[in-house]
Design a protein around this motif. Sequence first.
Motif, PDB file in Angstrom:
ATOM      1  N   ILE A 223      51.954  24.929 128.112  1.00  0.00           N
ATOM      2  CA  ILE A 223      51.412  23.856 127.290  1.00  0.00           C
ATOM      3  C   ILE A 223      50.522  24.552 126.271  1.00  0.00           C
ATOM      4  O   ILE A 223      49.740  25.437 126.625  1.00  0.00           O
ATOM      5  CB  ILE A 223      50.580  22.871 128.154  1.00  0.00           C
ATOM      6  N   ILE A 224      50.653  24.162 125.016  1.00  0.00           N
ATOM      7  CA  ILE A 224      49.856  24.776 123.959  1.00  0.00           C
ATOM      8  C   ILE A 224      49.081  23.683 123.225  1.00  0.00           C
ATOM      9  O   ILE A 224      49.395  22.501 123.356  1.00  0.00           O
ATOM     10  CB  ILE A 224      50.735  25.608 122.997  1.00  0.00           C
ATOM     11  N   GLU A 225      48.097  24.104 122.474  1.00  0.00           N
ATOM     12  CA  GLU A 225      47.237  23.145 121.768  1.00  0.00           C
ATOM     13  C   GLU A 225      48.028  22.187 120.884  1.00  0.00           C
ATOM     14  O   GLU A 225      47.666  21.029 120.752  1.00  0.00           O
ATOM     15  CB  GLU A 225      46.180  23.874 120.942  1.00  0.00           C
ATOM     16  N   SER A 226      49.130  22.651 120.297  1.00  0.00           N
ATOM     17  CA  SER A 226      49.909  21.758 119.426  1.00  0.00           C
ATOM     18  C   SER A 226      50.546  20.613 120.210  1.00  0.00           C
ATOM     19  O   SER A 226      50.807  19.551 119.643  1.00  0.00           O
ATOM     20  CB  SER A 226      50.972  22.537 118.639  1.00  0.00           C
ATOM     21  N   ASP A 227      50.762  20.796 121.517  1.00  0.00           N
ATOM     22  CA  ASP A 227      51.263  19.686 122.347  1.00  0.00           C
ATOM     23  C   ASP A 227      50.213  18.581 122.423  1.00  0.00           C
ATOM     24  O   ASP A 227      50.537  17.393 122.363  1.00  0.00           O
ATOM     25  CB  ASP A 227      51.600  20.174 123.762  1.00  0.00           C
ATOM     26  N   ILE A 228      48.962  18.975 122.542  1.00  0.00           N
ATOM     27  CA  ILE A 228      47.860  18.012 122.593  1.00  0.00           C
ATOM     28  C   ILE A 228      47.642  17.397 121.215  1.00  0.00           C
ATOM     29  O   ILE A 228      47.437  16.192 121.089  1.00  0.00           O
ATOM     30  CB  ILE A 228      46.596  18.688 123.144  1.00  0.00           C
ATOM     31  N   GLU A 229      47.735  18.222 120.189  1.00  0.00           N
ATOM     32  CA  GLU A 229      47.571  17.723 118.821  1.00  0.00           C
ATOM     33  C   GLU A 229      48.639  16.686 118.472  1.00  0.00           C
ATOM     34  O   GLU A 229      48.351  15.720 117.764  1.00  0.00           O
ATOM     35  CB  GLU A 229      47.620  18.882 117.826  1.00  0.00           C
TER      36      GLU A 229
ATOM     37  N   GLU B  81      43.599  24.900 132.596  1.00  0.00           N
ATOM     38  CA  GLU B  81      42.732  23.880 132.010  1.00  0.00           C
ATOM     39  C   GLU B  81      43.482  23.024 130.987  1.00  0.00           C
ATOM     40  O   GLU B  81      43.259  21.817 130.876  1.00  0.00           O
ATOM     41  CB  GLU B  81      41.550  24.582 131.336  1.00  0.00           C
ATOM     42  N   ILE B  82      44.399  23.635 130.258  1.00  0.00           N
ATOM     43  CA  ILE B  82      45.121  22.915 129.220  1.00  0.00           C
ATOM     44  C   ILE B  82      46.051  21.858 129.819  1.00  0.00           C
ATOM     45  O   ILE B  82      46.324  20.829 129.193  1.00  0.00           O
ATOM     46  CB  ILE B  82      45.864  23.880 128.275  1.00  0.00           C
ATOM     47  N   ALA B  83      46.531  22.073 131.032  1.00  0.00           N
ATOM     48  CA  ALA B  83      47.379  21.074 131.698  1.00  0.00           C
ATOM     49  C   ALA B  83      46.563  19.821 131.998  1.00  0.00           C
ATOM     50  O   ALA B  83      47.031  18.697 131.802  1.00  0.00           O
ATOM     51  CB  ALA B  83      47.983  21.651 132.977  1.00  0.00           C
ATOM     52  N   ILE B  84      45.333  20.007 132.452  1.00  0.00           N
ATOM     53  CA  ILE B  84      44.448  18.875 132.726  1.00  0.00           C
ATOM     54  C   ILE B  84      44.104  18.160 131.420  1.00  0.00           C
ATOM     55  O   ILE B  84      44.109  16.929 131.347  1.00  0.00           O
ATOM     56  CB  ILE B  84      43.191  19.341 133.484  1.00  0.00           C
ATOM     57  N   LYS B  85      43.831  18.930 130.392  1.00  0.00           N
ATOM     58  CA  LYS B  85      43.521  18.359 129.080  1.00  0.00           C
ATOM     59  C   LYS B  85      44.697  17.535 128.563  1.00  0.00           C
ATOM     60  O   LYS B  85      44.515  16.446 128.019  1.00  0.00           O
ATOM     61  CB  LYS B  85      43.188  19.495 128.102  1.00  0.00           C
ATOM     62  N   TYR B  86      45.925  18.045 128.754  1.00  0.00           N
ATOM     63  CA  TYR B  86      47.115  17.313 128.300  1.00  0.00           C
ATOM     64  C   TYR B  86      47.229  15.978 129.033  1.00  0.00           C
ATOM     65  O   TYR B  86      47.503  14.947 128.416  1.00  0.00           O
ATOM     66  CB  TYR B  86      48.381  18.150 128.507  1.00  0.00           C
ATOM     67  N   LEU B  87      47.031  15.985 130.339  1.00  0.00           N
ATOM     68  CA  LEU B  87      47.113  14.734 131.109  1.00  0.00           C
ATOM     69  C   LEU B  87      46.056  13.738 130.647  1.00  0.00           C
ATOM     70  O   LEU B  87      46.327  12.537 130.543  1.00  0.00           O
ATOM     71  CB  LEU B  87      46.970  15.018 132.608  1.00  0.00           C
TER      72      LEU B  87
END
Length: 189
Positions: free
Chosen positions: A92-98, A154-160
């Motif tokens: 998971i990368i920041e652009s997925d969250i963006e 941490e990014i997986a939790i952020k994505y959820l």
Amino acid sequence: MKVYTKTGDKGTTALFGGTRVPKDHIRIESYGTVDELNSHIGLIRDQEMNTHYKKILIEVQDRLFTIGAIIATPPEKEVMKNGELRLKKLGIIESDIELLENEIDAMENELPPMTHFVLPGGHTTVSYCHIARCVCRRAERLAVHLSHNEAVAEIAIKYLNRLSDYLFVLARKLSHDLNAEEVQWIPRK
């Protein structure tokens, strides 16, 4: 390859890398809930709606498979015996969250501002979004719980976390698009 292996008949299952754990282990609960969420997202995607939303939901489902794989891999098994990363092509990368944030912003630009909490319902598709949002929050809570004892990206939790926001706004946007009644909760005086 057979669907049934019989290896879980005594209440254990294998994580990525082969480690066996009880089926009620927090890691299994966590990625199992991500899988449940992915199924709910599929149910939403199967409804009549704008093809753009369907495209985004397919992207979300792909990311959820990745999160499931990340959570199913204990930290000690992230690197294989040959030195390569077990999940080297996954992440998971920041652009997925963006992407989720941009979608939220675009939908909110077309919606009236919220003045109260919204009660789930108004249309079946909207209700499916709210159910998925609740399952997403549970997946997030379980991933956080797991992170207290074992490393979780941490990014997986952020994505959820961001995905649950996306599902809430998608529910509101679909209410708007479908001319469904959006009932706001108004506390008693």
